[in-house]
Write a protein that holds these residues in place. Structure first.
Motif, short mmCIF file in Angstrom:
data_model
loop_
_atom_site.label_atom_id
_atom_site.label_comp_id
_atom_site.label_asym_id
_atom_site.label_seq_id
_atom_site.Cartn_x
_atom_site.Cartn_y
_atom_site.Cartn_z
N ASN A 67 0.86 -1.18 0.00
CA ASN A 67 0.00 0.00 0.00
C ASN A 67 0.90 1.24 0.00
O ASN A 67 2.13 1.13 0.03
CB ASN A 67 -0.99 0.00 1.18
CG ASN A 67 -0.30 0.00 2.53
OD1 ASN A 67 0.76 0.60 2.70
ND2 ASN A 67 -0.90 -0.66 3.50
N GLU A 68 0.27 2.39 -0.01
CA GLU A 68 1.03 3.63 -0.16
C GLU A 68 1.88 3.93 1.08
O GLU A 68 2.94 4.54 0.98
CB GLU A 68 0.10 4.79 -0.43
CG GLU A 68 -0.59 4.74 -1.79
CD GLU A 68 -1.87 3.91 -1.82
OE1 GLU A 68 -2.17 3.21 -0.81
OE2 GLU A 68 -2.58 3.95 -2.84
N LYS A 69 1.39 3.52 2.24
CA LYS A 69 2.14 3.77 3.47
C LYS A 69 3.47 3.01 3.43
O LYS A 69 4.54 3.57 3.67
CB LYS A 69 1.30 3.34 4.69
CG LYS A 69 1.99 3.52 6.02
CD LYS A 69 1.03 3.13 7.15
CE LYS A 69 1.61 3.41 8.53
NZ LYS A 69 2.73 2.53 8.88
N CYS A 424 -13.02 -3.45 -9.10
CA CYS A 424 -14.02 -3.63 -10.16
C CYS A 424 -15.38 -4.02 -9.59
O CYS A 424 -16.42 -3.63 -10.08
CB CYS A 424 -13.56 -4.70 -11.15
SG CYS A 424 -12.21 -4.17 -12.20
N TYR A 425 -15.33 -4.82 -8.50
CA TYR A 425 -16.60 -5.31 -7.92
C TYR A 425 -17.45 -4.18 -7.36
O TYR A 425 -18.62 -4.39 -7.06
CB TYR A 425 -16.31 -6.34 -6.81
CG TYR A 425 -15.21 -5.87 -5.90
CD1 TYR A 425 -15.49 -5.03 -4.83
CD2 TYR A 425 -13.88 -6.23 -6.16
CE1 TYR A 425 -14.47 -4.54 -4.04
CE2 TYR A 425 -12.86 -5.74 -5.38
CZ TYR A 425 -13.16 -4.90 -4.33
OH TYR A 425 -12.15 -4.40 -3.56
N THR A 426 -16.89 -2.99 -7.22
CA THR A 426 -17.72 -1.84 -6.81
C THR A 426 -18.89 -1.68 -7.77
O THR A 426 -19.95 -1.20 -7.41
CB THR A 426 -16.89 -0.55 -6.77
OG1 THR A 426 -15.70 -0.78 -6.02
CG2 THR A 426 -17.65 0.59 -6.12
N GLY A 495 -7.23 -12.78 -8.23
CA GLY A 495 -5.80 -13.01 -8.49
C GLY A 495 -4.99 -11.79 -8.85
O GLY A 495 -3.76 -11.85 -8.86
N TRP A 496 -5.63 -10.67 -9.14
CA TRP A 496 -4.91 -9.49 -9.64
C TRP A 496 -5.58 -8.23 -9.14
O TRP A 496 -6.68 -8.27 -8.61
CB TRP A 496 -4.89 -9.49 -11.18
CG TRP A 496 -4.38 -10.76 -11.73
CD1 TRP A 496 -5.11 -11.87 -12.05
CD2 TRP A 496 -3.00 -11.14 -11.91
NE1 TRP A 496 -4.28 -12.89 -12.46
CE2 TRP A 496 -2.99 -12.46 -12.38
CE3 TRP A 496 -1.79 -10.46 -11.75
CZ2 TRP A 496 -1.80 -13.13 -12.68
CZ3 TRP A 496 -0.61 -11.12 -12.05
CH2 TRP A 496 -0.63 -12.45 -12.51
N ILE A 497 -4.92 -7.11 -9.38
CA ILE A 497 -5.55 -5.83 -9.13
C ILE A 497 -6.24 -5.44 -10.42
O ILE A 497 -5.65 -4.82 -11.30
CB ILE A 497 -4.50 -4.79 -8.67
CG1 ILE A 497 -3.80 -5.33 -7.40
CG2 ILE A 497 -5.15 -3.44 -8.42
CD1 ILE A 497 -2.77 -4.39 -6.84
N GLY A 498 -7.48 -5.89 -10.57
CA GLY A 498 -8.16 -5.81 -11.86
C GLY A 498 -8.38 -4.39 -12.34
O GLY A 498 -8.02 -4.03 -13.46
N MET A 499 -8.92 -3.59 -11.46
CA MET A 499 -9.40 -2.26 -11.82
C MET A 499 -8.35 -1.36 -12.46
O MET A 499 -8.65 -0.63 -13.40
CB MET A 499 -9.86 -1.60 -10.54
CG MET A 499 -10.34 -0.23 -10.75
SD MET A 499 -12.02 -0.24 -10.31
CE MET A 499 -12.18 1.33 -9.62
N THR A 500 -7.14 -1.40 -11.94
CA THR A 500 -6.14 -0.46 -12.44
C THR A 500 -5.29 -1.07 -13.56
O THR A 500 -4.27 -0.51 -13.95
CB THR A 500 -5.24 0.01 -11.28
OG1 THR A 500 -4.86 -1.14 -10.52
CG2 THR A 500 -5.97 0.95 -10.36
N GLY A 501 -5.67 -2.25 -14.04
CA GLY A 501 -4.97 -2.82 -15.19
C GLY A 501 -4.28 -4.14 -14.94
O GLY A 501 -3.25 -4.43 -15.54
C1 LIG Z 1 -5.77 4.45 -1.43
C2 LIG Z 1 -6.03 4.00 -2.82
N1 LIG Z 1 -5.02 3.53 -3.56
C3 LIG Z 1 -5.25 3.11 -4.83
C4 LIG Z 1 -6.50 3.16 -5.36
C5 LIG Z 1 -6.73 2.70 -6.78
N2 LIG Z 1 -7.45 1.44 -6.82
C6 LIG Z 1 -8.77 1.40 -7.02
S1 LIG Z 1 -9.36 -0.15 -6.89
C7 LIG Z 1 -7.85 -0.80 -6.60
C8 LIG Z 1 -7.59 -2.23 -6.33
C9 LIG Z 1 -8.61 -3.15 -6.71
O1 LIG Z 1 -8.11 -4.44 -6.54
P1 LIG Z 1 -9.01 -5.62 -6.01
O2 LIG Z 1 -9.54 -5.28 -4.66
O3 LIG Z 1 -8.25 -6.86 -6.14
O4 LIG Z 1 -10.28 -5.62 -6.98
P2 LIG Z 1 -10.44 -5.95 -8.54
O5 LIG Z 1 -10.41 -4.63 -9.24
O6 LIG Z 1 -9.35 -6.85 -8.93
O7 LIG Z 1 -11.78 -6.57 -8.66
C10 LIG Z 1 -6.91 0.20 -6.61
C11 LIG Z 1 -5.50 -0.05 -6.43
C12 LIG Z 1 -7.52 3.66 -4.54
N3 LIG Z 1 -8.79 3.73 -4.97
N4 LIG Z 1 -7.28 4.07 -3.28
#
Ligand SMILES: Cc1ncc(C[n+]2csc(CCOP(=O)(O)OP(=O)(O)O)c2C)c(N)n1
Ligand code: SF4
Ligand code: SF4
Lengths: 648, 197
Positions: A67-69, A424-426, A495-501
């Protein structure tokens, strides 16, 4: 993606770079040693590019931090030890990193080479963010210098300048961008790549872990009265703060002060009116050059301050005018009135040249050659909302969850609430699923569920992804387990951080990403078992389970009832890979609808709502250009009308 | 042909290859000696929703977003999305509107009628080009995804870009087999120039 272009090319040649790519190049031309980051739009491409080229570029280290911290701490200690360090994040990431940044900003490395740049990418209009946040006021709190580029070429130059300033002052320097700069692509002339100046010997005494309060207060004095003071002198003399069109004249006695992307919008609007005005362009945005601003104000009857979102420049310029008792009218957002009528530019949302032009019309009483208001016509548009990809595993989860909660309600009669997280699940918060009651920021969902579970008898379900769980969900889960708070946690492990690529996280399969071979994956299931909580796992990685949806529905039903009846916290780990990643390895098995069997019940296009499925007059229809072959529609079709296409 | 300043608005749906189109076009114009400024969209805004990008070029650097009423060309990769950006067209009706006739409908939503669309367009411009890029992409190339490059081939008619320059730019974006396919798409798009729409 062609990453090589970042490191290749002779000094003086021109590239076509994204603002974010230019930042990477600028850092390499500064002799950067280490870059740490957490992905987030619009900052992610910086880290992705570094990840591809860092070994070739001779850097010591690049990491996706958890994370950013953690990212800022890793980079911060490297800075203390004498490295040229950089950390990158999106606007809200700075909130997460803010705690360590206070101490980091105050400490003063003893090593000559030490320099640190903090990239913070804001996202006006919150195109890809949960909130619209202008990070600039943080500069006052942290008391550190900051630069803001207004195009990709400046992204490169300002990054280099930021390293120079930091090296000289021994203060971290923020490089602030916005979406329209990070994601602008333009001609960029590159310079010479510089090799690292890091030394093997270093002096870390009293740097990182200072226990003495008195010493820290002394350091703070030094930060303000010595280092920031020198930063102010730099800002006064810096060519980053310069007057453009200094000798131009206009009949209105108008001067403009602006910075960053707003500078280019200002030029576009002035061009439109064929108007010229001297512009004080601020590139060194903290500390502001008081003398230079005062000298500029002195020359005009009217000043227009043009900036996006908050009134960071305007409030300070008002103060400078007051201190010098200038009789100049300062136009802008009238920050002390909180009045929508008084503001010339919006404090909410992205700026653009049209908004600047409309404001100029008001300020100067202009009669434009074309009526802007009239062009601004409203059409009957077809609204389209962002949706999950075709074949997204979260859609399957949403579908099963919808069925399961109906059954839970029927059996227990309890109300059910959902807590969303960021990923993405948001999008499951939108129809047809609409699973969302409260949502804050990354990592909040599990704690939010606890707050309501502790004060009511309802069933509270947290929905969180693997990326977000690693980022900041773990402490909240431990809080719930320790306190024995009855909630249901759905951990959507794609398995991945989907939303940001589709960037990797510590649970990602190390075979499938660059640098994976150097990593040790963390098994999320083992990790969860280690907490002693009730954990169930369902796995859909092979996508060959013909009863996947019904098994998942059953599992959610059982665990939901367990939470209600036995007052127990339950975690369901749903393992189903982000389809965008799967299809990069194997061609999808596309589905088609057999019109003979389809009775147009609409389950697949209305309830599942996969965007690859449409309805023709008499039957459902799968667009083979869009289907990604998850197979969920095949399972849910009550008429067995959906079949696999034979591979060609 | 040397151009002082030229502004293009591109719109469509996430996943239609708008950003590749933008990158190739911008790179080619850069090679032709222009100062180019584009704004790409990344992140959530691409997940299937509407996407708008901009490209401006000329002898000086322009802003990543143009003013309304100043676009020289508007390109829509999906027909209905043109309505979102018509405000960028010039009031003298000179803006070239390049519209791919591809339609993406959504369940339970009314797609703008052709009548409404045509009324709106004819009021805005005298230079309207409907291009069946998706049909060309699917029929001649067997791949809907090449639609963006078919459009690219067509708009070359209006822009100061030489064929070998655009090929270089495509090569920098697509490798190997995808390069070959997109080169074909480009040629198919150029063939459409001789037809009247
Ligand atoms: C503090 C913060 N850092 C980065 C982001 C950018 N961001 C949005 S969603 C996300 C991660 C999503 O990953 P995951 O929970 O695995 O969900 P997926 O998109 O894979 O379904 C990130 C890094 C954010 N919204 N807030
Ligand atoms: S059409 Fe069916 S198999 Fe294809 S992506 Fe959509 S739900 Fe999955
Ligand atoms: S990127 Fe992956 S997780 Fe995100 S919507 Fe697409 S398939 Fe789903």
């Amino acid at each position: 993606m062609n990453y090589n272009k970042i490191v290749s090319g002779k000094a003086g040649t021109e590239k076509f770079f994204l603002g974010n790519e230019a930042i990477v190049r600028g850092a390499i031309e500064s002799g950067i040693d280490i870059y740490t980051f957490y992905p987030g739009t619009p900052s992610s491409e910086v880290g992705e590019n570094f990840m591809e080229i860092f070994r070739e570029a001779g850097m010591r280290w690049v990491e996706y931090s958890i994370n950013e911290k953690v990212a800022i701490e890793v980079a911060g200690a490297a800075y203390a030890r004498g490295a040229k360090a950089m950390v990158g994040m999106k606007n809200v990431g700075l909130n997460v990193a803010s705690d360590p940044l206070f101490a980091l900003a105050t400490t003063r490395p003893k090593n000559e080479n030490s320099a640190m740049v903090i990239l913070v990418a804001d996202d006006p209009q919150q195109y890809s963010s949960a909130v619209e946040m202008d990070s600039r006021y943080f500069l006052k709190i942290f008391k550190i210098p900051a630069l803001e580029p207004s195009n990709p070429q400046e992204c490169l130059e300002f990054t280099k300048e930021a390293f120079n300033i930091s090296k000289e002052l021994k203060l971290p320097v923020i490089l602030r961008t916005v979406t329209m700069i990070s994601h602008a692509r333009s001609n960029v002339v590159i310079g010479e790549i510089k090799t690292s100046g890091i030394e093997e010997n270093f002096d870390l005494s009293k740097e990182v872990n200072v226990a003495s309060r008195v010493y820290f207060l002394e350091l703070k004095e030094d930060q303000i009265y010595n280092r920031l003071k020198r930063a102010l002198e730099m800002s006064e003399n810096s060519s980053l703060n310069r007057i453009v069109n200094e000798n131009s004249k206009n009949p209105y006695d108008l001067g403009i002060i602006t910075s960053g992307v707003s500078y280019s919008y200002t030029n576009e609007a002035l061009d439109f009116f064929e108007l010229e005005a001297p512009i004080l362009k601020i590139g060194f945005i903290n500390p502001l050059p008081e003398r230079k601003i005062a000298e500029f104000l002195r020359n005009f009857k009217q000043i227009f301050v043009i900036e996006e979102n908050d009134t960071f420049l305007e409030t300070q310029i008002l103060a400078i005018a007051q201190k010098n008792r200038f009789n100049v009218k300062i136009h802008g957002k009238d920050p002390f009135s909180y009045s929508k009528e008084n503001t010339l530019l919006p404090m909410v949302g992205e700026l653009n040249p049209t908004k600047v032009a409309l404001a100029l019309v008001k300020v100067l009483n202009l009669k434009p050659r074309i009526d802007l208001r009239q062009i601004n016509k409203k059409y009957n548009l077809m609204a389209r909302q962002a949706i999950l990809c075709a074949g997204c595993p979260h859609r399957a989860t949403g579908y099963a969850l919808q069925k399961a909660i109906k059954k839970i309600k029927l059996k227990t009669g309890k109300d059910i609430y959902f807590y969303q997280d960021i990923g993405c699940y948001t999008l499951l918060a939108l129809p047809p699923f609409s699973f969302a009651n409260v949502k804050y920021c990354m990592g909040s969902s599990i704690a939010l569920a606890q707050g309501v579970a502790r004060t009511s008898v309802s069933l509270n379900i947290a929905i969180i992804g693997d990326g977000t769980f690693f980022h900041s969900g773990i402490p909240a889960l431990i809080n719930g387990i320790y306190n024995n708070t009855p909630i249901l946690v759905l951990l959507l492990d794609n398995g991945w951080i989907g939303m940001t690529g589709q960037q990797p996280n510590p649970g990602s399969d190390t075979r499938y990403y660059k640098e994976g071979s150097t990593k040790e994956a963390i098994n999320l299931e083992d990790f969860l078992h280690g907490t002693g909580a009730n954990i169930s796992t369902i796995n859909h990685y092979e996508k060959d389970d013909e009863k996947y949806i019904s098994n998942l529905t059953k599992l959610i039903f059982e665990k939901g009832v367990d939470v209600i009846e036995n007052r127990k916290l339950n975690v369901i780990l749903i393992r189903d890979e982000c389809i965008q990643k799967t299809i990069k390895r194997e061609a999808p098995t596309i589905r088609y609808v057999n019109p003979e069997l389809c009775n147009n019940c609409g389950l697949c296009y209305n309830k599942l709502m996969c965007p690859a499925i449409d309805s023709k007059e008499e039957f459902a229809f799968i667009d083979r250009n869009l289907c990604l072959g998850c197979g969920i529609c095949e399972e849910i079709c009550p008429n067995n009308a959906i079949e696999k296409e034979e591979p060609k | 042909m040397k151009v002082d300043s030229y502004r293009i608005v591109l719109t469509g749906l996430g996943g239609q290859g708008l950003v590749s189109l933008l990158q190739i076009l911008g790179n080619a114009l850069k090679i032709e000696g222009y100062k180019v400024m584009t704004s790409e969209t990344h992140g959530l805004s691409q997940r299937g929703g509407k996407v708008t990008c901009f490209l401006s070029f000329g002898n000086k650097l322009l802003a990543p977003i143009p003013m309304i009423g100043t676009a020289d060309m508007i390109i829509a990769l999906e027909e209905s999305t043109i309505l979102d950006v018509l405000n960028f067209a010039k009031p003298d009706k000179s803006t070239n509107l390049i519209i791919s006739t591809y339609e993406k409908h959504e369940i339970e939503k009314d797609y703008p009628s052709l009548e409404y669309l045509l009324d709106a367009l004819y009021e805005i411009s005298e230079n309207i080009y409907f291009i069946p890029a998706h049909e060309v992409a699917v029929k001649s190339l067997g791949n809907l995804k090449t639609m963006n490059i078919v459009i690219l081939g067509y708009i070359l008619k209006f822009l100061p870009i030489k064929r070998d320059v655009i090929e270089t730019a495509i090569k920098e974006n697509f490798l190997g087999k995808r390069f070959e396919m997109n080169l074909k798409a480009l040629s198919e798009g150029q063939k459409l120039i001789s037809k009247n729409f």
